[in-house]
Design an enzyme around this catalytic site. Sequence first.
Site, PDB file in Angstrom:
ATOM      1  N   CYS A 132       0.926  -1.491   0.024  1.00  0.00           N
ATOM      2  CA  CYS A 132       0.102   0.308   0.041  1.00  0.00           C
ATOM      3  C   CYS A 132       0.802   0.982   0.297  1.00  0.00           C
ATOM      4  O   CYS A 132       0.011   2.422  -0.485  1.00  0.00           O
ATOM      5  CB  CYS A 132      -0.663  -0.339   1.048  1.00  0.00           C
ATOM      6  SG  CYS A 132      -1.818  -1.405   1.452  1.00  0.00           S
ATOM      7  N   HIS A 143      -3.567   7.367   2.699  1.00  0.00           N
ATOM      8  CA  HIS A 143      -4.243   5.781   1.895  1.00  0.00           C
ATOM      9  C   HIS A 143      -5.606   5.688   2.744  1.00  0.00           C
ATOM     10  O   HIS A 143      -5.312   5.569   3.606  1.00  0.00           O
ATOM     11  CB  HIS A 143      -2.811   4.482   3.109  1.00  0.00           C
ATOM     12  CG  HIS A 143      -3.022   3.134   2.399  1.00  0.00           C
ATOM     13  ND1 HIS A 143      -3.746   2.723   0.964  1.00  0.00           N
ATOM     14  CD2 HIS A 143      -3.738   2.370   3.149  1.00  0.00           C
ATOM     15  CE1 HIS A 143      -4.369   1.758   1.086  1.00  0.00           C
ATOM     16  NE2 HIS A 143      -3.987   0.956   2.730  1.00  0.00           N
ATOM     17  N   ASN A 167     -10.668  -0.227   0.596  1.00  0.00           N
ATOM     18  CA  ASN A 167      -9.280  -0.263   0.466  1.00  0.00           C
ATOM     19  C   ASN A 167      -7.973  -0.308  -1.320  1.00  0.00           C
ATOM     20  O   ASN A 167      -8.353  -1.210  -1.236  1.00  0.00           O
ATOM     21  CB  ASN A 167      -8.559  -0.763   1.458  1.00  0.00           C
ATOM     22  CG  ASN A 167      -6.772  -0.677   1.501  1.00  0.00           C
ATOM     23  OD1 ASN A 167      -6.060  -0.553   1.057  1.00  0.00           O
ATOM     24  ND2 ASN A 167      -6.513  -1.219   2.526  1.00  0.00           N
TER      25      ASN A 167
HETATM   26  O1  UT7 Z   1      -4.050  -1.251   2.913  1.00  0.00           O
HETATM   27  C1  UT7 Z   1      -3.130  -1.964   4.591  1.00  0.00           C
HETATM   28  C2  UT7 Z   1      -4.141  -3.010   5.028  1.00  0.00           C
HETATM   29  N1  UT7 Z   1      -4.929  -3.219   6.378  1.00  0.00           N
HETATM   30  C3  UT7 Z   1      -5.714  -2.049   6.911  1.00  0.00           C
HETATM   31  O2  UT7 Z   1      -5.857  -0.855   7.024  1.00  0.00           O
HETATM   32  C4  UT7 Z   1      -6.554  -2.793   8.212  1.00  0.00           C
HETATM   33  C5  UT7 Z   1      -5.830  -2.580   9.566  1.00  0.00           C
HETATM   34  N2  UT7 Z   1      -7.036  -2.811  10.183  1.00  0.00           N
HETATM   35  C6  UT7 Z   1      -8.113  -2.769  11.080  1.00  0.00           C
HETATM   36  O3  UT7 Z   1      -8.336  -1.840   9.422  1.00  0.00           O
HETATM   37  C7  UT7 Z   1      -9.232  -3.388  11.472  1.00  0.00           C
HETATM   38  O4  UT7 Z   1      -8.541  -4.089  12.693  1.00  0.00           O
HETATM   39  C8  UT7 Z   1     -10.424  -4.577  10.725  1.00  0.00           C
HETATM   40  C9  UT7 Z   1     -11.161  -3.040  10.272  1.00  0.00           C
HETATM   41  C10 UT7 Z   1      -9.671  -5.435  10.547  1.00  0.00           C
HETATM   42  C11 UT7 Z   1     -10.832  -5.193  11.592  1.00  0.00           C
HETATM   43  O5  UT7 Z   1     -12.009  -4.210  13.106  1.00  0.00           O
HETATM   44  P1  UT7 Z   1     -11.874  -4.298  14.262  1.00  0.00           P
HETATM   45  O6  UT7 Z   1     -12.284  -2.951  15.161  1.00  0.00           O
HETATM   46  O7  UT7 Z   1      -9.947  -4.488  14.733  1.00  0.00           O
HETATM   47  O8  UT7 Z   1     -12.181  -5.265  14.415  1.00  0.00           O
HETATM   48  P2  UT7 Z   1     -11.366  -6.986  15.299  1.00  0.00           P
HETATM   49  O9  UT7 Z   1     -10.029  -7.386  14.732  1.00  0.00           O
HETATM   50  O10 UT7 Z   1     -11.182  -6.572  16.676  1.00  0.00           O
HETATM   51  O11 UT7 Z   1     -12.794  -7.593  15.345  1.00  0.00           O
HETATM   52  C12 UT7 Z   1     -14.043  -7.979  16.343  1.00  0.00           C
HETATM   53  C13 UT7 Z   1     -14.756  -8.739  15.547  1.00  0.00           C
HETATM   54  C14 UT7 Z   1     -14.473  -9.819  15.730  1.00  0.00           C
HETATM   55  O12 UT7 Z   1     -14.995 -10.845  16.311  1.00  0.00           O
HETATM   56  P3  UT7 Z   1     -14.346 -11.512  17.790  1.00  0.00           P
HETATM   57  O13 UT7 Z   1     -13.130 -12.259  17.395  1.00  0.00           O
HETATM   58  O14 UT7 Z   1     -14.332 -10.235  19.178  1.00  0.00           O
HETATM   59  O15 UT7 Z   1     -15.858 -12.553  18.480  1.00  0.00           O
HETATM   60  C15 UT7 Z   1     -13.912 -10.778  14.281  1.00  0.00           C
HETATM   61  O16 UT7 Z   1     -13.978 -11.871  13.479  1.00  0.00           O
HETATM   62  O17 UT7 Z   1     -15.220  -8.826  15.025  1.00  0.00           O
HETATM   63  C16 UT7 Z   1     -15.174 -10.227  13.787  1.00  0.00           C
HETATM   64  N3  UT7 Z   1     -14.898  -9.152  12.570  1.00  0.00           N
HETATM   65  C17 UT7 Z   1     -16.707  -9.189  11.411  1.00  0.00           C
HETATM   66  N4  UT7 Z   1     -17.774  -9.518  12.100  1.00  0.00           N
HETATM   67  C18 UT7 Z   1     -18.809  -9.291  11.026  1.00  0.00           C
HETATM   68  C19 UT7 Z   1     -14.059  -9.734  11.627  1.00  0.00           C
HETATM   69  N5  UT7 Z   1     -14.330  -9.835  10.509  1.00  0.00           N
HETATM   70  C20 UT7 Z   1     -16.058  -8.949  10.442  1.00  0.00           C
HETATM   71  C21 UT7 Z   1     -17.064  -8.744   9.308  1.00  0.00           C
HETATM   72  N6  UT7 Z   1     -18.512  -9.100   9.383  1.00  0.00           N
HETATM   73  N7  UT7 Z   1     -16.712  -8.301   7.948  1.00  0.00           N
END
Ligand code: UT7
Length: 312
Positions: A112, A237, A267
């Site tokens: 990225c 980004h 993204n």
């Molecule tokens: O270009 C560079 C690439 N990457 C990024 O910029 C990504 C950086 N990270 C993020 O943007 C965030 O970490 C995410 C958007 C990927 C995730 O958000 P978060 O607030 O960090 O959520 P989390 O990983 O703490 O997950 C919370 C919950 C989990 O469930 P449990 O384990 O708490 O029961 C996930 O399984 O949300 C669940 N989850 C979803 N639920 C519904 C993960 N993806 C989804 C989804 N829909 N699509």
Amino acid sequence: MSVGVLGTGHYVPPKVVTNKDLEQIVDTSDEWIRSRTGIEERRIADDDTDTSDMSFFAAQNALDEANVKPEDIDLILVATVTPDTPFPSVSCMLQDRLGARKAAAMDISAACSGFMYGMVTAKQFIDTGVYKNVLVIGVEKLSKITDWSDRNTCVLFGDGAGAAVLGEVAEGKGILSFELGADGSGGKELYQDENDHLQMNGREVFKFAVRQMPESSVNVIEKIGYNEADVDYLIPHQANIRIMEAARERLGISKDKMADSVKRYGNNSSASIPIALSEAVKDGNIKDNDLIVLVGFGGGLTWGAIALKWGK
Ligand code: UT7
């Protein structure tokens, strides 16, 4: 010698995939995706449109705006992690298709942050007087490495291309400072697996990004003796609105001074910054002499930021 942007362009595929559409494919909800990422929809390229096609459309747009002919391009740099093939490079495919006969061509792999690496590389060649016009592209067809059964990642990404023609600009304008960085020990947090699928440890990447984006943004403006209040427009980004907001809040600038295309495109990895830049120019959000900060982070791990005084 001052090196800046002579023209910008972008292309996004016409097919829109909404959060509601994704609810049909994986266990997710529009509410979850919006509140955690700011994304409402993304564009997905069809089977007949590959990375080189999107880069061609964005390049044509940028060359038109810059009023530069393909035969006057000296170097083509394409930042991508989703090339049509490992080789020949997308930049060579593009060189042929544009008819940029005298241009050297190579791809850059910095995920990225790739467009930041590309712009800084272009600047070096122009600064030294070796080349005059350099075409820099950020392009991704992420849909082809997305695991469409993994809700942790498939809701985040989209396809598209952005381009800029770099060349000499008036004294005091153009790229005033930059910062590039890498931390290979974080490679395991975001990578392509043996099935060619993108894998990500979202929480770790999030923590890295909310630290790095604000820090790099401030570093590039402090390097040139400016302070946060001098920034007219921020192009982070477009990964996640919560990460983008961390950079905006650190600079203390208002919401209308930050590019926000993540809600429409998701993204786009290396393409997100040049798409947002091209849109900001076309929408009239950037004026002559504005101080712009471009800042990105991504797999590698890598990061990069540029302070740019707009205008020729
Ligand atoms: O270009 C560079 C690439 N990457 C990024 O910029 C990504 C950086 N990270 C993020 O943007 C965030 O970490 C995410 C958007 C990927 C995730 O958000 P978060 O607030 O960090 O959520 P989390 O990983 O703490 O997950 C919370 C919950 C989990 O469930 P449990 O384990 O708490 O029961 C996930 O399984 O949300 C669940 N989850 C979803 N639920 C519904 C993960 N993806 C989804 C989804 N829909 N699509």
